[in-house]
Motif scaffolding. Structure first.
Motif, short mmCIF file in Angstrom:
data_model
loop_
_atom_site.label_atom_id
_atom_site.label_comp_id
_atom_site.label_asym_id
_atom_site.label_seq_id
_atom_site.Cartn_x
_atom_site.Cartn_y
_atom_site.Cartn_z
N PRO A 185 87.73 -27.06 -96.13
CA PRO A 185 87.27 -25.71 -96.60
C PRO A 185 88.02 -25.21 -97.84
CG PRO A 185 88.48 -25.45 -94.56
CD PRO A 185 88.70 -27.04 -94.58
N PHE A 186 87.09 -24.40 -98.38
CA PHE A 186 87.73 -23.79 -99.75
C PHE A 186 87.86 -22.17 -99.48
CE2 PHE A 186 86.68 -22.34 -104.05
CZ PHE A 186 87.75 -23.21 -104.57
N LEU A 187 88.80 -21.64 -99.98
CA LEU A 187 88.86 -20.09 -99.89
C LEU A 187 88.40 -19.60 -101.49
CD1 LEU A 187 89.89 -17.80 -98.37
CD2 LEU A 187 92.12 -18.09 -99.41
N LEU A 188 87.48 -18.86 -101.18
CA LEU A 188 86.86 -17.96 -102.19
C LEU A 188 87.17 -16.64 -102.10
CD1 LEU A 188 85.45 -17.97 -105.00
CD2 LEU A 188 83.28 -18.09 -103.77
N ASP A 189 88.09 -16.14 -102.84
CA ASP A 189 88.61 -14.71 -102.75
C ASP A 189 88.92 -14.50 -101.15
OD1 ASP A 189 88.32 -13.65 -105.27
OD2 ASP A 189 86.40 -13.36 -105.09
N GLN A 190 88.37 -13.92 -100.31
CA GLN A 190 88.52 -13.86 -98.86
C GLN A 190 87.44 -14.52 -98.12
OE1 GLN A 190 88.44 -9.52 -98.81
NE2 GLN A 190 86.45 -9.45 -97.89
N GLU A 191 86.45 -15.10 -98.51
CA GLU A 191 85.66 -16.13 -97.86
C GLU A 191 85.86 -17.60 -97.81
OE1 GLU A 191 83.01 -14.47 -96.38
OE2 GLU A 191 84.11 -12.44 -97.13
N GLU A 195 91.55 -13.97 -90.70
CA GLU A 195 90.72 -15.31 -91.14
C GLU A 195 91.79 -16.09 -92.23
OE1 GLU A 195 86.12 -16.26 -91.69
OE2 GLU A 195 87.13 -14.37 -92.75
N VAL A 196 92.15 -15.33 -93.17
CA VAL A 196 92.77 -15.91 -94.35
C VAL A 196 94.09 -16.52 -93.94
CG1 VAL A 196 93.76 -15.41 -96.59
CG2 VAL A 196 91.51 -14.62 -95.84
N LYS A 197 94.60 -15.61 -93.06
CA LYS A 197 96.08 -16.17 -92.72
C LYS A 197 95.76 -17.50 -91.86
CE LYS A 197 100.02 -14.74 -89.80
NZ LYS A 197 100.70 -13.79 -89.17
N THR A 198 94.84 -17.64 -90.92
CA THR A 198 94.51 -18.78 -90.33
C THR A 198 94.26 -19.89 -91.32
OG1 THR A 198 94.01 -17.55 -88.51
CG2 THR A 198 92.97 -19.87 -88.43
N PHE A 199 93.49 -19.71 -92.35
CA PHE A 199 92.92 -20.81 -93.28
C PHE A 199 94.17 -21.25 -93.86
CE2 PHE A 199 92.47 -21.79 -97.51
CZ PHE A 199 91.49 -22.77 -97.42
N LYS A 212 97.25 -21.39 -92.78
CA LYS A 212 98.05 -22.14 -91.52
C LYS A 212 97.47 -23.51 -91.25
CE LYS A 212 100.44 -19.81 -88.63
NZ LYS A 212 100.63 -18.92 -87.32
N LYS A 213 96.06 -23.41 -91.15
CA LYS A 213 95.37 -24.66 -90.55
C LYS A 213 95.16 -25.57 -91.85
CE LYS A 213 91.73 -25.77 -87.40
NZ LYS A 213 90.77 -25.09 -86.60
N TYR A 214 94.81 -25.08 -93.02
CA TYR A 214 94.17 -25.99 -94.01
C TYR A 214 94.75 -26.27 -95.27
CZ TYR A 214 90.10 -25.35 -91.30
OH TYR A 214 89.08 -25.28 -90.18
N VAL A 215 95.92 -25.40 -95.69
CA VAL A 215 96.59 -25.55 -96.82
C VAL A 215 97.62 -26.50 -96.67
CG1 VAL A 215 97.80 -24.29 -98.72
CG2 VAL A 215 95.66 -23.40 -97.87
N GLU A 216 97.85 -27.43 -97.10
CA GLU A 216 99.03 -28.58 -96.96
C GLU A 216 100.38 -27.94 -97.38
OE1 GLU A 216 98.06 -32.31 -98.70
OE2 GLU A 216 96.18 -32.32 -97.52
N LYS A 217 101.31 -28.46 -96.88
CA LYS A 217 102.73 -28.17 -96.93
C LYS A 217 102.99 -28.75 -98.53
CE LYS A 217 107.52 -28.76 -95.45
NZ LYS A 217 108.40 -29.33 -94.68
N GLY A 218 103.64 -27.90 -99.38
CA GLY A 218 103.83 -28.18 -100.74
C GLY A 218 102.77 -27.76 -101.73
N ALA A 219 101.66 -27.28 -101.23
CA ALA A 219 100.60 -26.84 -101.93
C ALA A 219 101.40 -25.65 -103.02
CB ALA A 219 99.56 -26.17 -101.22
N ARG A 220 100.67 -25.30 -104.09
CA ARG A 220 101.06 -24.18 -104.83
C ARG A 220 99.90 -23.21 -105.13
NH1 ARG A 220 105.94 -24.44 -106.56
NH2 ARG A 220 105.57 -23.85 -108.70
#
Length: 150
Positions: free
Chosen positions: A52-58, A104-108, A110-118
């Motif tokens: 999944p991709f975060l676009l602003d808050q969606e 929703e964004v916090k969960t995104f 936590k769940k999808y953004v890999e450790k070490g991402a920038r």
């Protein structure tokens, strides 16, 4: 041969931990992203985007919708003038607040953004900023989110 691979791996690990190397990766992310947008390289933008991709808050969950997003902003004439790295930092537990303060964004994050991402904040010639979530891999960078310009 195994020794060469081992030495190369150690060198990559040492270099990737160096602050100036990380800063250069952030600068390159800003430059590469701006070139892709300005040249209308929609296919490449789609390939580099992760769902999944975060676009602003969606949260976008379909690759087809990411394609539609990049197509629409390029065809609308969106350009990034005078791109400049404003800030780059490793994602932390509060990074979601840069995009939007919601569960929703916090969960995104936590769940999808890999450790070490920038989180890359790039400043444009108009004075506005764009946020990118960039995931660094051994053989490339991937876009996990976009916010802006704001």
């Amino acid at each position: 041969m195994k020794r060469l691979i081992f030495i190369t791996t150690i060198a990559v690990i040492v270099l990737s931990s160096c602050a100036s190397f990380i800063h250069m990766q952030d600068v390159n992310s800003v430059s590469d992203f701006s070139i892709l947008i300005n040249k209308g390289r929609i296919d490449t933008l789609v390939k580099l985007s992760r769902v999944p991709f975060l676009l602003d808050q969606e949260i976008i969950v379909l690759p087809k919708d990411i394609g539609t997003f990049w197509t629409n902003i390029v065809h609308a004439g969106f350009k990034i003038t005078k791109p400049e790295l404003e800030q780059g930092e490793t994602v932390n537990k509060n990074s979601y607040l840069e995009f939007y303060n919601s569960m929703e964004v916090k969960t995104f994050f936590k769940k999808y953004v890999e450790k070490g991402a920038r989180i890359i904040r790039l400043k444009t010639g108009t004075g506005k900023s764009i946020l990118l979530i960039i995931e660094l891999k051994l053989f490339g960078r991937y876009i996990r989110g976009f916010k802006g310009p704001y």
